[in-house]
Motif scaffolding. Structure first.
Motif, PDB file in Angstrom:
ATOM      1  N   PHE A 153     -12.753   7.624  -0.204  1.00 37.11           N
ATOM      2  CA  PHE A 153     -12.340   6.822   0.946  1.00 37.11           C
ATOM      3  C   PHE A 153     -11.703   5.520   0.504  1.00 37.11           C
ATOM      4  N   LEU A 154     -10.573   5.189   1.155  1.00 38.97           N
ATOM      5  CA  LEU A 154      -9.942   3.892   0.927  1.00 38.97           C
ATOM      6  C   LEU A 154     -10.110   2.979   2.129  1.00 38.97           C
ATOM      7  N   THR A 155      -9.636   3.458   3.302  1.00 34.96           N
ATOM      8  CA  THR A 155      -9.653   2.591   4.460  1.00 34.96           C
ATOM      9  C   THR A 155      -9.572   3.405   5.744  1.00 34.96           C
ATOM     10  N   TYR A 156      -9.987   2.774   6.867  1.00 34.48           N
ATOM     11  CA  TYR A 156     -10.043   3.445   8.162  1.00 34.48           C
ATOM     12  C   TYR A 156      -9.448   2.558   9.253  1.00 34.48           C
ATOM     13  N   PHE A 157      -8.600   3.144  10.074  1.00 36.48           N
ATOM     14  CA  PHE A 157      -8.024   2.459  11.242  1.00 36.48           C
ATOM     15  C   PHE A 157      -8.480   3.153  12.518  1.00 36.48           C
ATOM     16  N   GLN A 158      -8.792   2.331  13.513  1.00 36.10           N
ATOM     17  CA  GLN A 158      -8.979   2.837  14.860  1.00 36.10           C
ATOM     18  C   GLN A 158      -7.868   2.189  15.678  1.00 36.10           C
ATOM     19  N   ASN A 159      -6.916   3.002  16.105  1.00 32.61           N
ATOM     20  CA  ASN A 159      -5.660   2.468  16.658  1.00 32.61           C
ATOM     21  C   ASN A 159      -5.047   1.504  15.631  1.00 32.61           C
ATOM     22  N   GLU A 160      -4.751   0.272  16.015  1.00 31.87           N
ATOM     23  CA  GLU A 160      -4.113  -0.638  15.052  1.00 31.87           C
ATOM     24  C   GLU A 160      -5.137  -1.468  14.277  1.00 31.87           C
ATOM     25  N   ALA A 161      -6.380  -1.359  14.626  1.00 29.07           N
ATOM     26  CA  ALA A 161      -7.412  -2.179  13.989  1.00 29.07           C
ATOM     27  C   ALA A 161      -7.937  -1.516  12.711  1.00 29.07           C
ATOM     28  N   GLN A 162      -7.911  -2.259  11.627  1.00 28.91           N
ATOM     29  CA  GLN A 162      -8.468  -1.774  10.363  1.00 28.91           C
ATOM     30  C   GLN A 162      -9.956  -2.120  10.353  1.00 28.91           C
ATOM     31  N   LEU A 163     -10.779  -1.127  10.647  1.00 26.96           N
ATOM     32  CA  LEU A 163     -12.205  -1.380  10.814  1.00 26.96           C
ATOM     33  C   LEU A 163     -12.991  -1.312   9.515  1.00 26.96           C
ATOM     34  N   SER A 175     -13.360  -1.171   2.900  1.00 24.70           N
ATOM     35  CA  SER A 175     -14.268  -1.376   1.772  1.00 24.70           C
ATOM     36  C   SER A 175     -13.946  -0.495   0.571  1.00 24.70           C
ATOM     37  N   GLY A 176     -13.175   0.568   0.764  1.00 22.79           N
ATOM     38  CA  GLY A 176     -12.860   1.454  -0.350  1.00 22.79           C
ATOM     39  C   GLY A 176     -11.610   1.078  -1.129  1.00 22.79           C
ATOM     40  N   LEU A 177     -10.861   0.115  -0.660  1.00 22.36           N
ATOM     41  CA  LEU A 177      -9.660  -0.303  -1.390  1.00 22.36           C
ATOM     42  C   LEU A 177     -10.088  -0.868  -2.734  1.00 22.36           C
ATOM     43  N   PRO A 178      -9.548  -0.339  -3.847  1.00 17.01           N
ATOM     44  CA  PRO A 178     -10.098  -0.678  -5.169  1.00 17.01           C
ATOM     45  C   PRO A 178      -9.782  -2.091  -5.647  1.00 17.01           C
ATOM     46  N   SER A 179      -8.718  -2.679  -5.135  1.00 19.10           N
ATOM     47  CA  SER A 179      -8.411  -4.051  -5.566  1.00 19.10           C
ATOM     48  C   SER A 179      -7.513  -4.694  -4.521  1.00 19.10           C
ATOM     49  N   ASP A 180      -7.261  -5.973  -4.695  1.00 18.70           N
ATOM     50  CA  ASP A 180      -6.383  -6.655  -3.727  1.00 18.70           C
ATOM     51  C   ASP A 180      -4.919  -6.270  -3.931  1.00 18.70           C
ATOM     52  N   ARG A 181      -4.646  -5.357  -4.867  1.00 19.80           N
ATOM     53  CA  ARG A 181      -3.270  -4.852  -4.986  1.00 19.80           C
ATOM     54  C   ARG A 181      -2.974  -3.785  -3.921  1.00 19.80           C
ATOM     55  N   PHE A 182      -4.038  -3.296  -3.300  1.00 21.35           N
ATOM     56  CA  PHE A 182      -3.895  -2.255  -2.289  1.00 21.35           C
ATOM     57  C   PHE A 182      -3.975  -2.890  -0.894  1.00 21.35           C
ATOM     58  N   PHE A 183      -3.030  -2.466  -0.064  1.00 25.62           N
ATOM     59  CA  PHE A 183      -2.948  -3.028   1.289  1.00 25.62           C
ATOM     60  C   PHE A 183      -2.499  -1.915   2.230  1.00 25.62           C
ATOM     61  N   ALA A 184      -3.128  -1.824   3.405  1.00 30.21           N
ATOM     62  CA  ALA A 184      -2.744  -0.798   4.373  1.00 30.21           C
ATOM     63  C   ALA A 184      -2.553  -1.440   5.734  1.00 30.21           C
ATOM     64  N   GLU A 185      -1.639  -0.848   6.499  1.00 34.12           N
ATOM     65  CA  GLU A 185      -1.404  -1.356   7.848  1.00 34.12           C
ATOM     66  C   GLU A 185      -1.054  -0.228   8.792  1.00 34.12           C
ATOM     67  N   ARG A 186      -1.260  -0.475  10.066  1.00 35.55           N
ATOM     68  CA  ARG A 186      -0.937   0.484  11.124  1.00 35.55           C
ATOM     69  C   ARG A 186      -0.602  -0.355  12.361  1.00 35.55           C
ATOM     70  N   PRO A 187       0.500  -1.055  12.314  1.00 35.67           N
ATOM     71  CA  PRO A 187       0.781  -2.134  13.281  1.00 35.67           C
ATOM     72  C   PRO A 187       0.847  -1.708  14.745  1.00 35.67           C
ATOM     73  N   GLU A 188       1.297  -0.493  15.011  1.00 36.93           N
ATOM     74  CA  GLU A 188       1.436  -0.072  16.405  1.00 36.93           C
ATOM     75  C   GLU A 188       0.463   1.053  16.746  1.00 36.93           C
ATOM     76  N   GLY A 189      -0.491   1.270  15.876  1.00 37.00           N
ATOM     77  CA  GLY A 189      -1.499   2.279  16.159  1.00 37.00           C
ATOM     78  C   GLY A 189      -1.036   3.705  15.970  1.00 37.00           C
ATOM     79  N   SER A 190       0.116   3.895  15.299  1.00 35.10           N
ATOM     80  CA  SER A 190       0.533   5.269  15.015  1.00 35.10           C
ATOM     81  C   SER A 190       0.800   5.401  13.511  1.00 35.10           C
ATOM     82  N   VAL A 191       2.034   5.206  13.087  1.00 35.88           N
ATOM     83  CA  VAL A 191       2.382   5.321  11.670  1.00 35.88           C
ATOM     84  C   VAL A 191       1.604   4.293  10.845  1.00 35.88           C
ATOM     85  N   SER A 192       1.204   4.735   9.654  1.00 31.83           N
ATOM     86  CA  SER A 192       0.502   3.823   8.746  1.00 31.83           C
ATOM     87  C   SER A 192       1.211   3.807   7.397  1.00 31.83           C
TER      88      SER A 192
END
Lengths: 109, 116
Positions: free
Chosen positions: B45-55, B58-75
């Motif tokens: 596991f890396l990360t989980y989104f519920q709609n646009e919210a990144q809930l 905790s699984g992202l291994p370092s601050d080099r990893f970043f995820a987004e889902r700004p409109e609640g669809s594409v990530s």
């Protein structure tokens, strides 16, 4: 710590023989257990989950809380069962699924 | 209907380059998960989104990893300054409910990232 162990990386069985893929978990709360399968060149897909108590493609799995196990069983293996099988654990403490390393099932003719 | 799609399917990056991996979930699916799968291992596991919210990230291994889902669809999963240990298959999964990991997850084909 929460953990899923699949002790066999590879399991080879004869066509028509019974199959048991082992899964043990470590979690002190109320677990949600899944089996996912990946056939060759296909994506991961759900096979079954313990709460639905279904038999899918002849496979069943019973949650044994005393032994913390969720072994996958099928009485007579078929050629199309050759695949990679993953056991996964969901908990009520976060949103993560915790996965085992997988068992590759190979059918011998 | 269409399943979860991911692009690119394969990506080769030189060490130190930034990469962006895209996930198109099934339309209307509320939950979206990212996983990292190293060779011979199960997904992690890396990360989980519920709609646009990144809930849960905790699984992202370092601050080099970043995820987004700004409109609640594409990530998009972005990895900055890639390292060799980032080489893996990155899986995206979506689910129609808000039940987190409790409901069936529908997986994409994955993006295989190789860092040279």
């Amino acid at each position: 710590a929460q953990r899923v162990t699949q002790p066999e990386k590879l399991l080879s069985v004869f066509k028509g023989a019974p199959v048991e893929l082992k899964c043990n978990y470590s979690y002190s709360g109320s677990p949600e257990l899944f089996w996912y399968v990946q056939y060759s060149r296909q994506r991961l897909q759900l096979l079954l989950r313990h709460i639905s108590r279904e038999s899918i493609k002849g496979f069943t799995a019973d949650l044994n809380k005393g032994e913390t196990s969720f072994h996958l069983k099928k009485p007579f293996a078929q050629e199309e069962d050759s695949a990679m099988y993953y056991c996964a654990l969901g908990t009520d403490s976060n949103y993560q699924l915790i996965w085992g390393a997988g068992t590759k099932l190979i059918l011998q003719p | 209907g269409a399943g979860v799609s991911q692009s690119p399917r394969y990506k080769v990056a030189k060490r130190g380059q930034d990469v962006a991996l895209r996930c198109d979930p099934i339309s209307g699916h509320v939950s979206l998960f990212w996983y990292q799968q190293a060779l011979g291992q199960g997904p992690e596991f890396l990360t989980y989104f519920q709609n646009e919210a990144q809930l849960d990230k905790s699984g992202l291994p370092s601050d080099r990893f970043f995820a987004e889902r700004p409109e609640g669809s594409v990530s998009t999963l972005k990895i900055q300054r890639t390292q060799q240990e980032d080489s893996a298959v990155y899986l995206c999964a979506s689910s129609p409910t808000q039940d987190g990991p409790y409901y069936e997850q529908y997986f994409g084909p994955g993006t295989r990232l190789t860092v040279t």
